[in-house]
Every structure is written in C-alpha cells, then in structure tokens.
Design an enzyme around this catalytic site. Structure first.
Site, mmCIF file in Angstrom:
data_model
loop_
_atom_site.group_PDB
_atom_site.id
_atom_site.type_symbol
_atom_site.label_atom_id
_atom_site.label_comp_id
_atom_site.label_asym_id
_atom_site.label_seq_id
_atom_site.Cartn_x
_atom_site.Cartn_y
_atom_site.Cartn_z
ATOM 1 N N TYR A 6 -5.632 5.312 83.117
ATOM 2 C CA TYR A 6 -6.810 6.078 83.533
ATOM 3 C C TYR A 6 -6.481 7.552 83.767
ATOM 4 C CZ TYR A 6 -10.872 7.407 86.341
ATOM 5 O OH TYR A 6 -11.986 8.037 86.838
ATOM 6 N N LYS A 49 6.741 2.591 94.517
ATOM 7 C CA LYS A 49 6.899 4.000 94.138
ATOM 8 C C LYS A 49 7.849 4.727 95.081
ATOM 9 C CE LYS A 49 2.753 4.447 91.434
ATOM 10 N NZ LYS A 49 1.596 5.218 91.073
#
Length: 193
Positions: free
Chosen positions: A16, A103
């Site tokens: 996206y 992350k």
C-alpha cells in the site's frame, strides 16, 4: 558530489505505501532498488507492478527477511528508512503490536551493523484509516458502532500517503536526518476542537 542522488532500497514496494515510495524515489531521480520476495511470482498484480518499476528504471533485487544472505546483499551500501517510530509503540494494541516488536528487532540489527538509516515517523495513513474512522480491521466505516480507543483524549496525526512518500524521499540526501528519526507533522489541515 553536489547533485548526486543517494541510492534508495525499498522493502515492501508492492504494498500500500511501498508503491508510493518507489514512485516518489524515482520522481526525484534516486537510483531506486526494490526488494521483492521469491513468492511474489504467484501474484500476477504484483509481478506486473514490479515489471512496471523495472521499465521505469528501478533495479529489482530478490530477497527475504527469512534469508539473511539475500538481505545483506540487498542492503549493502543502501540507506534504510522505516516509516513509523516503532520504538514508541511498546503499548500498541493487538493485532498490530507484533509488527512493531518485529520492526524494533530489525532496527537494532541495522544499528548494530552500522548501516546508515533514517527512521521516518508519519503516524496514521489518512487515506487508509480515515475512510473507516480508524476502526481496526475495517475498510469502510461501521454502521452499528464505533470503538473509541483508550479514554478518547488522545490526538492523532493523519498524513496523506503520497506526502509521506515524497517527504521521506526528500530526506534521503539531507545530512540532518542521518541516523535519526524524522517526524512528519503537517502544519495545515489540522482539526482542532
């Protein structure tokens, strides 16, 4: 060298936001490298997108977070960017909390390896989350109820996805952002009570 653009490696380029980062990077003239997973071959839409990136001048690199050697070869001499300040997301709610934890592990590995980086915190994607009134797991606003997270007193910053991409790419060659976190906070379009 004045005028020479830094190389950019984009991980998640068919996603996206990733596709916006590729377009912004190439529009600004950066040598753009796109990391793609081997399994992408089973998704015709992503294959077409990668072919389009290649035809526009991007360099395609096959790799995976599950294959250390492929990552090392892809990131060598590239400046890494993350879009969200995951180090401030230790209290994130499920279902997204595991993504932030993963992350953070990647960030620590980048820093330990002395790979140049700039982390970009853009907060919430306006086009993605506003359509559903920030309701997790919805793409359209619910018609029966709306969940207010916490006690409702928190503010949120919504940033246009194309603006996120362009400002991130503008920071690539800015020495003030090297090994730091850049926070995108728009001055305009702020809703105040």
């Amino acid at each position: 060298m004045a005028g020479k653009k830094g190389r950019v490696l984009i991980v998640g380029a068919t996603g996206y936001l990733g596709r916006r980062f590729v377009k912004a990077s190439m529009a600004l003239g950066h040598p753009t490298f796109v990391l793609y997973r081997p399994k992408v071959a089973s998704d015709a839409e992503k294959v077409q997108m990668l072919i389009g990136f290649k035809m526009e001048g991007a360099t395609l690199l096959q790799g995976s977070f599950n294959d250390f050697d492929s990552l090392v070869s892809a990131v060598a001499a590239n400046h890494l960017r993350h879009r969200l300040d995951v180090d401030r997301m230790e209290h994130a709610i499920p279902t997204g909390d595991y993504v932030f934890a993963d992350k953070r592990v990647i960030r620590r590995a980048i820093e330990k390896a002395n790979i140049p980086y700039t982390y970009v915190s853009a907060n919430c994607c306006a086009g993605y989350f506003l359509a559903a009134i920030a309701q997790v797991d919805h793409i359209m606003p619910p018609t029966d109820h709306v969940l207010v997270y916490g006690n409702g007193d928190k503010k949120c910053i919504w940033v246009d996805e194309d603006d996120m991409a362009m400002h991130t790419m503008l920071a690539v060659d800015d020495p003030r952002t090297l090994n730091k976190t850049l926070y995108l906070r728009p001055r305009d379009n702020i809703l105040r009570r």
